[in-house]
Write an enzyme that holds these catalytic residues in place. Structure first.
Site, PDB file in Angstrom:
ATOM      1  N   THR A   1       0.914  -1.101   0.056  1.00 28.41           N
ATOM      2  CA  THR A   1       0.084   0.053   0.009  1.00 28.41           C
ATOM      3  C   THR A   1       0.689   1.295  -0.024  1.00 28.41           C
ATOM      4  O   THR A   1       1.935   1.311   0.430  1.00 28.41           O
ATOM      5  CB  THR A   1      -1.046  -0.128   1.404  1.00 28.41           C
ATOM      6  OG1 THR A   1      -1.392   1.264   1.571  1.00 28.41           O
ATOM      7  CG2 THR A   1      -0.006  -0.389   2.407  1.00 28.41           C
ATOM      8  N   ASP A   2       0.243   2.285  -0.708  1.00 27.20           N
ATOM      9  CA  ASP A   2       1.123   3.598  -0.577  1.00 27.20           C
ATOM     10  C   ASP A   2       1.044   4.374   1.064  1.00 27.20           C
ATOM     11  O   ASP A   2       2.067   4.899   1.031  1.00 27.20           O
ATOM     12  CB  ASP A   2       0.223   4.748  -1.097  1.00 27.20           C
ATOM     13  CG  ASP A   2      -1.161   5.102  -1.007  1.00 27.20           C
ATOM     14  OD1 ASP A   2      -1.381   4.265   0.054  1.00 27.20           O
ATOM     15  OD2 ASP A   2      -1.648   6.061  -1.565  1.00 27.20           O
ATOM     16  N   GLU A   3       0.451   3.463   2.046  1.00 24.26           N
ATOM     17  CA  GLU A   3       0.580   4.013   3.253  1.00 24.26           C
ATOM     18  C   GLU A   3       1.670   3.928   3.983  1.00 24.26           C
ATOM     19  O   GLU A   3       2.085   4.527   5.177  1.00 24.26           O
ATOM     20  CB  GLU A   3      -0.759   3.367   4.086  1.00 24.26           C
ATOM     21  CG  GLU A   3      -1.994   3.859   3.407  1.00 24.26           C
ATOM     22  CD  GLU A   3      -3.244   3.371   4.257  1.00 24.26           C
ATOM     23  OE1 GLU A   3      -3.154   3.463   5.594  1.00 24.26           O
ATOM     24  OE2 GLU A   3      -4.284   3.332   3.842  1.00 24.26           O
TER      25      GLU A   3
ATOM     26  N   TYR B   1      -1.153  -0.629  11.201  1.00 23.92           N
ATOM     27  CA  TYR B   1      -1.561  -1.000   9.898  1.00 23.92           C
ATOM     28  C   TYR B   1      -0.415  -0.839   8.825  1.00 23.92           C
ATOM     29  O   TYR B   1       0.133  -1.753   8.532  1.00 23.92           O
ATOM     30  CB  TYR B   1      -2.854  -0.556   9.357  1.00 23.92           C
ATOM     31  CG  TYR B   1      -2.989  -0.875   7.748  1.00 23.92           C
ATOM     32  CD1 TYR B   1      -3.066  -2.216   7.349  1.00 23.92           C
ATOM     33  CD2 TYR B   1      -3.139   0.196   6.875  1.00 23.92           C
ATOM     34  CE1 TYR B   1      -3.047  -2.348   5.868  1.00 23.92           C
ATOM     35  CE2 TYR B   1      -3.155  -0.095   5.603  1.00 23.92           C
ATOM     36  CZ  TYR B   1      -3.057  -1.342   4.985  1.00 23.92           C
ATOM     37  OH  TYR B   1      -3.336  -1.624   3.657  1.00 23.92           O
TER      38      TYR B   1
ATOM     39  N   LYS C   1       2.404  -3.423   7.326  1.00 20.13           N
ATOM     40  CA  LYS C   1       2.712  -3.644   5.634  1.00 20.13           C
ATOM     41  C   LYS C   1       4.202  -3.105   5.422  1.00 20.13           C
ATOM     42  O   LYS C   1       4.790  -3.831   4.639  1.00 20.13           O
ATOM     43  CB  LYS C   1       1.800  -2.837   5.077  1.00 20.13           C
ATOM     44  CG  LYS C   1       0.248  -3.090   5.016  1.00 20.13           C
ATOM     45  CD  LYS C   1       0.058  -4.552   4.506  1.00 20.13           C
ATOM     46  CE  LYS C   1      -0.191  -4.425   3.012  1.00 20.13           C
ATOM     47  NZ  LYS C   1      -0.438  -5.948   2.531  1.00 20.13           N
TER      48      LYS C   1
HETATM   49  P1  NAD Z   1      -9.789  -7.156   2.688  1.00 20.45           P
HETATM   50  O1  NAD Z   1      -9.709  -6.672   4.382  1.00 20.45           O
HETATM   51  O2  NAD Z   1     -10.953  -6.793   2.286  1.00 20.45           O
HETATM   52  O3  NAD Z   1      -9.382  -8.526   2.661  1.00 20.45           O
HETATM   53  C1  NAD Z   1      -8.374  -9.248   3.261  1.00 20.45           C
HETATM   54  C2  NAD Z   1      -8.540 -10.542   2.791  1.00 20.45           C
HETATM   55  O4  NAD Z   1      -7.467 -11.377   3.653  1.00 20.45           O
HETATM   56  C3  NAD Z   1      -9.718 -11.306   3.611  1.00 20.45           C
HETATM   57  O5  NAD Z   1     -10.534 -12.183   2.586  1.00 20.45           O
HETATM   58  C4  NAD Z   1      -9.298 -12.113   4.842  1.00 20.45           C
HETATM   59  O6  NAD Z   1     -10.205 -13.156   5.300  1.00 20.45           O
HETATM   60  C5  NAD Z   1      -8.163 -12.496   4.362  1.00 20.45           C
HETATM   61  N1  NAD Z   1      -7.186 -12.696   5.542  1.00 20.45           N
HETATM   62  C6  NAD Z   1      -7.056 -11.859   6.359  1.00 20.45           C
HETATM   63  N2  NAD Z   1      -5.869 -12.561   7.570  1.00 20.45           N
HETATM   64  C7  NAD Z   1      -5.755 -13.688   6.948  1.00 20.45           C
HETATM   65  C8  NAD Z   1      -4.894 -14.809   7.549  1.00 20.45           C
HETATM   66  N3  NAD Z   1      -4.358 -14.683   8.501  1.00 20.45           N
HETATM   67  N4  NAD Z   1      -4.771 -15.722   6.479  1.00 20.45           N
HETATM   68  C9  NAD Z   1      -5.505 -16.009   5.422  1.00 20.45           C
HETATM   69  N5  NAD Z   1      -6.412 -15.051   5.000  1.00 20.45           N
HETATM   70  C10 NAD Z   1      -6.299 -13.986   5.529  1.00 20.45           C
HETATM   71  O7  NAD Z   1      -8.422  -6.247   2.245  1.00 20.45           O
HETATM   72  P2  NAD Z   1      -8.474  -5.701   0.658  1.00 20.45           P
HETATM   73  O8  NAD Z   1      -8.836  -4.231   0.835  1.00 20.45           O
HETATM   74  O9  NAD Z   1      -8.737  -6.466  -0.319  1.00 20.45           O
HETATM   75  O10 NAD Z   1      -6.652  -5.592   0.640  1.00 20.45           O
HETATM   76  C11 NAD Z   1      -6.202  -6.575  -0.099  1.00 20.45           C
HETATM   77  C12 NAD Z   1      -4.690  -6.130  -0.144  1.00 20.45           C
HETATM   78  O11 NAD Z   1      -4.470  -5.138  -0.669  1.00 20.45           O
HETATM   79  C13 NAD Z   1      -4.137  -5.965   1.565  1.00 20.45           C
HETATM   80  O12 NAD Z   1      -2.784  -6.673   1.643  1.00 20.45           O
HETATM   81  C14 NAD Z   1      -4.030  -4.452   1.473  1.00 20.45           C
HETATM   82  O13 NAD Z   1      -2.962  -4.096   2.355  1.00 20.45           O
HETATM   83  C15 NAD Z   1      -3.536  -3.882   0.337  1.00 20.45           C
HETATM   84  N6  NAD Z   1      -4.144  -2.753  -0.339  1.00 20.45           N
HETATM   85  C16 NAD Z   1      -5.326  -2.251   0.075  1.00 20.45           C
HETATM   86  C17 NAD Z   1      -5.869  -1.102  -0.471  1.00 20.45           C
HETATM   87  C18 NAD Z   1      -7.357  -0.473  -0.223  1.00 20.45           C
HETATM   88  O14 NAD Z   1      -7.708   0.580  -0.622  1.00 20.45           O
HETATM   89  N7  NAD Z   1      -8.302  -1.586   0.322  1.00 20.45           N
HETATM   90  C19 NAD Z   1      -4.807  -0.219  -1.165  1.00 20.45           C
HETATM   91  C20 NAD Z   1      -3.596  -0.606  -1.100  1.00 20.45           C
HETATM   92  C21 NAD Z   1      -3.482  -1.986  -1.079  1.00 20.45           C
HETATM   93  P1  TYD Z   2     -10.525   4.604   4.891  1.00 17.45           P
HETATM   94  O1  TYD Z   2     -11.351   3.925   3.992  1.00 17.45           O
HETATM   95  O2  TYD Z   2     -10.531   3.676   6.305  1.00 17.45           O
HETATM   96  O3  TYD Z   2      -8.922   4.055   4.282  1.00 17.45           O
HETATM   97  P2  TYD Z   2      -7.671   4.688   4.603  1.00 17.45           P
HETATM   98  O4  TYD Z   2      -7.399   5.218   6.131  1.00 17.45           O
HETATM   99  O5  TYD Z   2      -6.626   3.352   4.463  1.00 17.45           O
HETATM  100  O6  TYD Z   2      -6.910   5.753   3.803  1.00 17.45           O
HETATM  101  O7  TYD Z   2     -10.529   5.984   5.161  1.00 17.45           O
HETATM  102  C1  TYD Z   2     -10.300   7.134   4.059  1.00 17.45           C
HETATM  103  C2  TYD Z   2     -10.282   8.169   4.691  1.00 17.45           C
HETATM  104  O8  TYD Z   2     -11.555   8.612   5.127  1.00 17.45           O
HETATM  105  C3  TYD Z   2      -9.366   8.403   5.810  1.00 17.45           C
HETATM  106  O9  TYD Z   2      -9.038   9.687   5.670  1.00 17.45           O
HETATM  107  C4  TYD Z   2     -10.245   8.283   7.086  1.00 17.45           C
HETATM  108  C5  TYD Z   2     -11.631   8.830   6.369  1.00 17.45           C
HETATM  109  N1  TYD Z   2     -12.695   8.419   7.188  1.00 17.45           N
HETATM  110  C6  TYD Z   2     -13.753   9.202   7.478  1.00 17.45           C
HETATM  111  O10 TYD Z   2     -13.708  10.272   7.684  1.00 17.45           O
HETATM  112  N2  TYD Z   2     -14.733   8.525   8.094  1.00 17.45           N
HETATM  113  C7  TYD Z   2     -14.803   7.164   8.250  1.00 17.45           C
HETATM  114  O11 TYD Z   2     -16.113   6.751   8.724  1.00 17.45           O
HETATM  115  C8  TYD Z   2     -13.940   6.455   7.708  1.00 17.45           C
HETATM  116  C9  TYD Z   2     -14.075   4.919   7.719  1.00 17.45           C
HETATM  117  C10 TYD Z   2     -12.963   6.948   7.268  1.00 17.45           C
END
Ligand code: NAD
Ligand code: TYD
Length: 337
Positions: free
Chosen positions: A125-127, A150, A154
């Site tokens: 992630t970019d975070e 988090y 990562k």
């Molecule tokens: P999500 O939380 O929707 O899904 C995570 C999945 O991983 C779930 O199906 C969960 O059951 C599984 N999981 C968690 N712990 C586990 C374990 N110990 N063993 C096996 N499975 C396990 O997450 P997401 O939003 O789909 O993100 C997927 C990946 O992409 C993550 O690595 C996250 O860091 C990365 N990512 C997410 C975003 C975003 O905006 N959501 C952006 C950049 C990168």
């Molecule tokens: P989020 O969807 O949790 O993603 P991330 O923290 O990984 O960027 O949050 C996106 C942005 O929205 C973040 O600045 C936090 C804000 N936010 C709210 O203002 N209210 C909310 O209820 C949530 C979940 C997030």
């Protein structure tokens, strides 16, 4: 037929990726390894239930012995999405983040190394880069400066992948993407939470002043990026993906209110998130030049499609919110346990 392991395939991005990948690659089969935490929903792959090229293994990536048999059969590559992914939860309890994101990644790296996989794509992630001021962008050489438990977990997993490349010549590729939105996103993240609340005329909680900036990308553009990294990414390299779509949380919220025709009175300002990162913005020029990738879904189209998806799949939202989605696994696999 070549076989790959996808971890976290029942989550938001993993399930979208599996759908995308099976369409792109007609001669490959996937083993989806997912432990089904609260964020894992087997219903996300319901349309692929009978696809003979997709199998599901309910396994926890921190359990080496249970995973090991999967790595004994010939294996082409691993695409690693599984993670604890929600910042607010990591603030409440960082334990599961360290276990899954750090230790789970280490275990997968060891298994994949022993199996001599051709490639290991680590989805990050970019975070991990921390927070930006008003100007500038994250590039692949920006120093890591994670601010939440988090993002720290990562970043630690990224460092492990890097070290396995450096030490063992392990074929790890790291991708770092900005904030995703789209279908099947668990309604704890801002976009699905706000859409679901607004559809029920419930208030939406905006943290602090709402002027934090995120760079939004549609999940299919992230999937095509991970796919490009799997196909042509070079071992040891990092690739950033972003949507070139920076919005403050207030701009995002007012857009959702406008598209759903809801009043501003549904905005509720609440206490800010602890350690809240102010701005994320990605420079994705390297992925564009070296992988031939680019984001193609405009925010205007993507957000309208996403709202429509949540409207048309209200049953999915209801089952997630009530917890009923957890019964689906038992219905599908319970009798075979
Ligand atoms: P999500 O939380 O929707 O899904 C995570 C999945 O991983 C779930 O199906 C969960 O059951 C599984 N999981 C968690 N712990 C586990 C374990 N110990 N063993 C096996 N499975 C396990 O997450 P997401 O939003 O789909 O993100 C997927 C990946 O992409 C993550 O690595 C996250 O860091 C990365 N990512 C997410 C975003 C975003 O905006 N959501 C952006 C950049 C990168
Ligand atoms: P989020 O969807 O949790 O993603 P991330 O923290 O990984 O960027 O949050 C996106 C942005 O929205 C973040 O600045 C936090 C804000 N936010 C709210 O203002 N209210 C909310 O209820 C949530 C979940 C997030």
């Amino acid at each position: 037929m070549k076989r790959i392991i996808v971890t976290g395939g029942c989550g938001f991005i993993g399930s979208n990726f599996i759908r995308f990948f099976l369409q792109q690659e007609p001669n490959l089969k996937i083993v989806n390894v997912d432990s089904l935490t609260y964020a894992g929903n087997l219903e996300n792959l319901k349309d692929l239930e009978t696809n003979p090229r997709l199998t599901f293994a309910r396994l926890d990536i921190t359990q080496l012995d249970a995973l090991e048999p999967l790595f004994r059969e010939p294996l082409d590559s691993v695409i690693h999405f599984a993670a604890e992914s929600h910042v607010d939860r990591s603030i409440l309890d960082s334990g599961p983040f360290i276990r899954t994101n750090v230790q789970g990644t280490q275990i997968l790296l060891d298994l994949a190394k022993k199996a001599s996989v051709r490639k290991f794509v680590h989805v990050s992630t970019d975070e991990v880069y921390g927070s930006l001021g008003a100007s500038g962008f994250f590039t692949e050489t920006t120093p890591l400066a994670p601010n939440s438990p988090y993002s720290a977990s990562k970043a630690a997993s990224d460092m492990l992948v890097r070290s396995y490349f450096h030490t063992f010549g392990f074929p790890g590729v790291i991708t770092r993407c900005s904030n995703n939105y789209g279908p099947y996103q668990f309604p704890e993240k801002i976009i699905p939470l706000f859409i679901s609340n607004l559809l029920e005329d419930l208030q939406v909680p905006v943290y602090g002043d709402g002027l934090q900036i995120r760079d939004w990308i549609h999940v299919t553009d992230h999937c095509s990026g991970v796919y490009a990294a799997w196909k042509s990414g070079i071992a040891g390299e990092v690739y950033n993906f972003g949507g070139r779509c920076e919005l403050t949380n207030m701009e995002l919220t007012t857009t959702l209110l406008r598209l759903l025709d809801k009043p501003k009175s549904l905005i509720k300002y609440v206490q800010d998130r602890l350690g809240h990162d102010r701005r994320y913005a990605i420079d994705c020029a390297k992925a564009e030049t070296e992988l031939g990738w680019k984001p193609i879904v405009s925010f205007e189209t993507g957000i309208a499609d996403t709202i429509r998806w949540y409207q048309e799949n209200w049953e999915w939202v209801s089952r997630v919110r009530s917890g009923a989605y957890r019964e689906y696994y038992q219905q599908q696999y319970g009798s075979r346990l």
